[in-house]
Write an enzyme that holds these catalytic residues in place. Structure first.
Site, PDB file in Angstrom:
ATOM      1  N   HIS A  31       0.826  -1.214   0.000  1.00 17.22           N
ATOM      2  CA  HIS A  31       0.000   0.000   0.000  1.00 17.22           C
ATOM      3  C   HIS A  31       0.857   1.259   0.000  1.00 17.22           C
ATOM      4  CE1 HIS A  31      -2.668  -3.181   1.432  1.00 17.22           C
ATOM      5  NE2 HIS A  31      -3.684  -2.433   1.107  1.00 17.22           N
ATOM      6  N   SER A  53      -1.189   4.747   0.657  1.00 21.10           N
ATOM      7  CA  SER A  53      -1.607   4.942   2.047  1.00 21.10           C
ATOM      8  C   SER A  53      -0.415   5.276   2.938  1.00 21.10           C
ATOM      9  CB  SER A  53      -2.277   3.672   2.579  1.00 21.10           C
ATOM     10  OG  SER A  53      -3.399   3.337   1.796  1.00 21.10           O
ATOM     11  N   LEU A  57      -9.625   8.873   0.781  1.00 20.28           N
ATOM     12  CA  LEU A  57      -9.955   7.743  -0.090  1.00 20.28           C
ATOM     13  C   LEU A  57      -9.782   6.423   0.645  1.00 20.28           C
ATOM     14  CD1 LEU A  57      -8.291   8.900  -3.427  1.00 20.28           C
ATOM     15  CD2 LEU A  57     -10.735   8.819  -2.888  1.00 20.28           C
ATOM     16  N   SER A  88     -21.881 -10.773  38.004  1.00 23.46           N
ATOM     17  CA  SER A  88     -22.342 -12.061  37.478  1.00 23.46           C
ATOM     18  C   SER A  88     -21.174 -13.012  37.231  1.00 23.46           C
ATOM     19  CB  SER A  88     -23.100 -11.863  36.159  1.00 23.46           C
ATOM     20  OG  SER A  88     -24.373 -11.296  36.377  1.00 23.46           O
ATOM     21  N   GLU A 114     -16.997  -5.040  24.847  1.00 23.40           N
ATOM     22  CA  GLU A 114     -16.168  -6.238  24.907  1.00 23.40           C
ATOM     23  C   GLU A 114     -14.919  -6.110  24.045  1.00 23.40           C
ATOM     24  OE1 GLU A 114     -19.430  -6.210  24.268  1.00 23.40           O
ATOM     25  OE2 GLU A 114     -20.323  -7.140  26.040  1.00 23.40           O
TER      26      GLU A 114
END
Lengths: 628, 628
Positions: A41, A44, A192, A352, A373
């Site tokens: 990439h 990027s 992009l 619990s 989570e």
């Protein structure tokens, strides 16, 4: 702009024109690496090169010669696909040679993988599943401030596309909630994505509003204006607030043929084009960076709460008493708190799961992650990266929410102890949304995992303790209801072992259970004994690794196996048993009882019976095998 | 306040004092139901009773006698644990009798389950895993506006605790991005979670800022001031913007003994206390609501794009041509667009999964969900609720991100076609973060799922088409690389079937593969044939249900099986085969080749070989079995 240097060393005092030369080097190297690899990439990487050049030269406090220096800052590429840029930075830091960058990137058997993993000593966590790096960064920042009490900062480079992941907002919420002033996310808003424009394109104000709404300070900058970047990173590191630097950038910046163009995501430049691009960037350079150093290595301070450290004294239970395994988990976890490296996290169900016992005993090492989570796992991974032994607990069903994080934690090779309570239809009236009936399949399929499923409080406590010394991802499956204690205190439960609770030379069938079904198997054996049929009963508390030896012997000696599990038929105990038996020549008659329909609400016994997991069903299955 | 009525009918024009009497009835009934059940969440119901009383009396357009009326509004309890309140509303609507509410709630075999599921005709989706209902609501709103073009609105009741889930922000981001003016979320900010105060407690402005930052209109109200609620809901329904009503409420409101007290989450009031509480609320009432009705049932309009509907003409491939199964998936999906109920969604990788072929052909039925896999599944579920056949695609690895949503979609019993591409180490250079090697285990363990894994383009296209007519969750596993077409166009691939590609009376071993490993099995069979060993080769394209008959026959006739899969050993094809063989008496020699280590980057062949999945490894495993 002065003539760009091609060699030499840059430091925190270097002029920004030299930093720009470094940025161009990072760009050229990103292109060279990916073109040589034939994938990757580059565009990027190009968008974030200026940001990273300023960061590594002037702000990142890091001793490149000693990645284990405990006060080193942490740099995480949440946009892991920009690995060419990261590896180009490693070259600039002098820890990766140019030749390695241009000949081994993305190649088999080499460490410069397509997405960063901790096989590299300067990489904390594996990234590449977007929206995760920022979450791990928050976990490390939390560990640094609240557990280690060290001055390091955490810098995370994020893509803009990945902010569509809810996990990014769980992370920023956590950063804001804890006021993690040692945390900085830099969002590379290059407009992009992979297949087109991002949702928010260049609306940097929208990013800023979101970050601020989640309790972080937002600084909007032109991501190619080095002075502006420098000022923003200076503010970001002022230690007053968690900060998100929103940087408007251009994807492919520096290479006019690809800059801000669609269709160039994840594509290396063809060779000729790469040559032109590198020339346009000033050619191949070999600048080296000696950026800021961390504070001179202080010795590690005392860990929080470690003052009270003593031997781990596990809870003891009386055989026959009725105790839920989740209760034993909580009690054992609290006992483990005597080890200062043990920390606990829970997603708002600590009363619990009983992790609240740890909270009561060691509040400074307990982390309430609220109902998030994914961030719970990310916090735990961040703490594990820093040497802690995190235990994270919630309902078994809700661990599915964090499946991708657990998967990636395995790639990061961190130790992580997970406990999922309220497994199976056993939970009763709450109904299917709360019933974990897929968790064994999920956790068994995690790379290198250990899966434990105790049937009583003694084994639950012992296995909870064992998890603190195991590598990789470990999972303890716990049950809601209280069942009789089967084992005396002090009994040992080796991982990979099992317990044979009924055994005779006349055994004609073996009943294999774990958790609640083990108790049903014992009752079924009693029922069968009343008919003169002796049944062996195996407590398969270690589902992975599984005790193949005992199972093969049982198959050979009794000729028939019934496996009962409070889980869907796929990927759980039944298939673990079949896999264990497969290599041997022994082929017992085999019956597999599991949850095959959609349960509703009801009482525990009603639901187990409806799922075909009651003692009567197990006994019936055994009889059917014997009647063959 | 006038004397509170205890019977009678309320409508949109009823005074607010009568609406308050209804709210008190909803409270009393919530208490009565949960106390009778012995479990449940009365206090979480009490906080939202005023909100829901106003909503159902004055705003919710719903024909309770005809839940299938296509213009009915939709009401989703994202806080599914407040089911006592929802069921009390059903009583008030006259569709559930008081006796059912007070004798069957949470009981075995009855429909008023602990958390709502679509066994009730007025419930669209199963909730109870927090942070999901709001996401499904967005999907339904999107379907209503962009697919059905109907005037219904979607109302979602959310808890405050659940806003910690990133999925909530994925949902609001989607609502904001699409400007879904038919969507209203009401957040019941009652300050208390299960185990303590929520992260934001009563900071309603913080909630509002977040909602606004994500592109929604926020209205902050006192959730117990009926006039204020009424005004806010009126604004929310004005059809101008997606709206989040942030309602400050008191958990346990109306019962002083529990109001705003910790320790009362998820606990029914003991009987005496319940009696006092009901008396304090004005006793048992039997008010009935006839709220606003939907617009007189218009006939369904034409579906978008259905004008061009024609027969589905699947793509045809020439045997021997090299075509990736993901390419065939995309082409078949585009062909399926001829069916107007088919819609497609992709998480920003449509140019990799090839769902972009559908986008090009039917842009009005393609939904770009950006990198938000949870919301992608939620959008798909919402559309499925409204009768569409959604196909959602991304990389196999990233479907793990949406595991909990897929799990709950199965409880909702909706049809949902998923495609995961880039499965296995086969993908090569990108490395482990992008490799789906757990997806078969995950998808097999989903309740009622169908798992398909084609090896060539012809079967991929046929199975993609088959998914449009299957119930429940279906999964197609696709491969990145191009491999030879094995089957002629028109070949049929029944779900639950398999193809035997090499077969003779002299077969001494059976090689079982699917996807990329089938091609390796074929090459291994050729290698073995060169040594005079005939090997049967089975294409196990249907992993669940699996073709037990063919496998048992192969085991019986050849006596030895080698299964090769590009997946972790647990929960995938190998264990599916073992489960299929287990009931029979046949016990072949068995070898299981799967991905057992952590792969890195590399070439496809290098990685498959390193994982032990090359033709040479398969042939070697076969020889080893034969040498026993």
């Amino acid at each position: 702009m002065t003539a760009a240097p091609t060699t030499g060393t840059l430091g925190p005092d270097s002029d920004l024109d030299r930093v720009f030369a470094l940025a161009q080097q990072l760009r050229a190297d990103s292109i060279r690496a990916s073109t040589a690899a034939g994938s990757g990439h580059p565009t990027s990487s190009l968008s974030a090169a200026d940001l990273m050049a300023v960061l590594m030269t002037r702000h990142l406090r890091y001793d490149w010669a000693d990645p284990d220096q405990p006060d080193n800052d942490h740099l995480i590429f949440s946009k892991g696909h920009a690995s060419p840029l990261l590896y180009a930075m490693f070259k600039a830091a002098g820890v990766v040679r140019d030749e390695e960058l241009t000949t081994s990137y993305r190649r088999f058997g080499h460490r410069l993988q397509g997405h960063p993993t901790p096989v590299l000593p300067w990489v904390d966590v594996a990234t590449g599943s977007l929206g995760q790096g920022i979450a791990y960064g928050v976990g490390i920042a939390l560990a640094g401030r609240d557990l280690e009490r060290r001055p390091y900062r955490v810098w995370v480079l994020c893509g803009d596309s990945e902010t569509a992941e809810g996990s990014v907002w769980e992370a920023l919420d956590r950063a804001g909630h804890h006021r993690l002033a040692n945390f900085v996310a830099v969002v590379d808003v290059n407009r992009l994505g992979q297949s087109g424009p991002t949702e928010l394109e260049w609306d940097t104000d929208a990013y800023a509003r979101r970050a601020e709404a989640f309790g972080c300070r937002a600084l909007v900058v032109d991501g190619h204006d080095l002075a502006e970047i420098d000022r923003a990173l200076t503010v970001a590191a002022d230690g007053t607030a968690p900060t998100v630097v929103v940087a408007r950038t251009v994807k492919g910046r520096g290479v006019p043929e690809v800059a801000d163009r669609e269709g160039w995501h994840g594509k290396p430049l063809p060779e000729e084009m790469a040559d032109r691009a590198v020339a346009g960037l000033g050619g191949v350079r070999h600048l080296t960076v000696e950026g800021p150093r961390p504070p001179a290595g202080r010795p590690a301070g005392p860990l929080p709460g470690s003052g009270g450290a003593g031997p781990v004294e596990l809870p003891r239970y009386e055989v026959g008493d009725e105790v839920a395994t989740r209760v034993a988990f909580g009690a054992a976890l609290a006992a483990l708190g005597a080890r200062p490296e043990v920390v606990a996290l829970d997603a708002e169900v600590g009363n619990s799961t009983h992790s609240e016992e740890f909270r009561k005993a060691y509040p400074e090492r307990f982390f309430q992650t609220y109902i998030a989570e994914q961030q719970m796992i990310a916090d735990a991974v961040g703490m594990a990266v820093r040497g802690f032994r995190p235990y994270a607990s919630t309902f078994a069903a809700f661990l599915t929410r964090a499946h991708d994080f657990i998967r990636m934690a395995a790639v990061s090779r961190v130790p992580l102890a997970l406990c999922g309570t309220h497994s199976g239809v056993e939970i009763g009236a709450d109904g299917p949304s709360q019933m974990g009936v897929e968790d064994l399949a999920m956790m068994r399929a995690v790379l290198g995992s250990t899966v434990l499923y105790p049937s009583d409080a003694t084994s639950a406590a012992a296995l909870t303790a064992a998890m603190a010394d195991l590598d990789g991802i470990t999972y303890l499956r716990a049950t809601r209801g209280a069942y009789p204690v089967l084992y005396a205190a002090g009994e040992e439960f080796p991982v990979g072992g099992s317990k044979t609770l009924r055994h005779s030379a006349e055994d004609r069938v073996t009943l294999v259970g774990a958790g609640v079904t083990l108790h049903a198997c014992l009752a079924a054996a009693d029922e069968l004994a009343g008919e003169g049929v002796r049944a062996r009963v195996v407590d398969l508390y270690s589902v992975k690794p599984v005790d193949a030896g005992t199972l093969v012997r049982a198959a050979r000696e009794t000729g028939a196996l019934v496996v009962a599990e409070d889980h869907h038929p796929e990927g759980g105990i039944g298939e673990a048993v079949l896999s264990a038996l497969a290599p041997s020549g022994d082929r017992p008659a085999f019956a597999h009882l599991a949850v095959t329909g959609l349960p509703g609400s009801g009482g525990t016994e009603e639901l187990l019976d409806a799922a075909g997991l009651s003692p009567a069903h197990i006994a019936r299955a055994a009889r059917a095998l014997l009647a063959r």
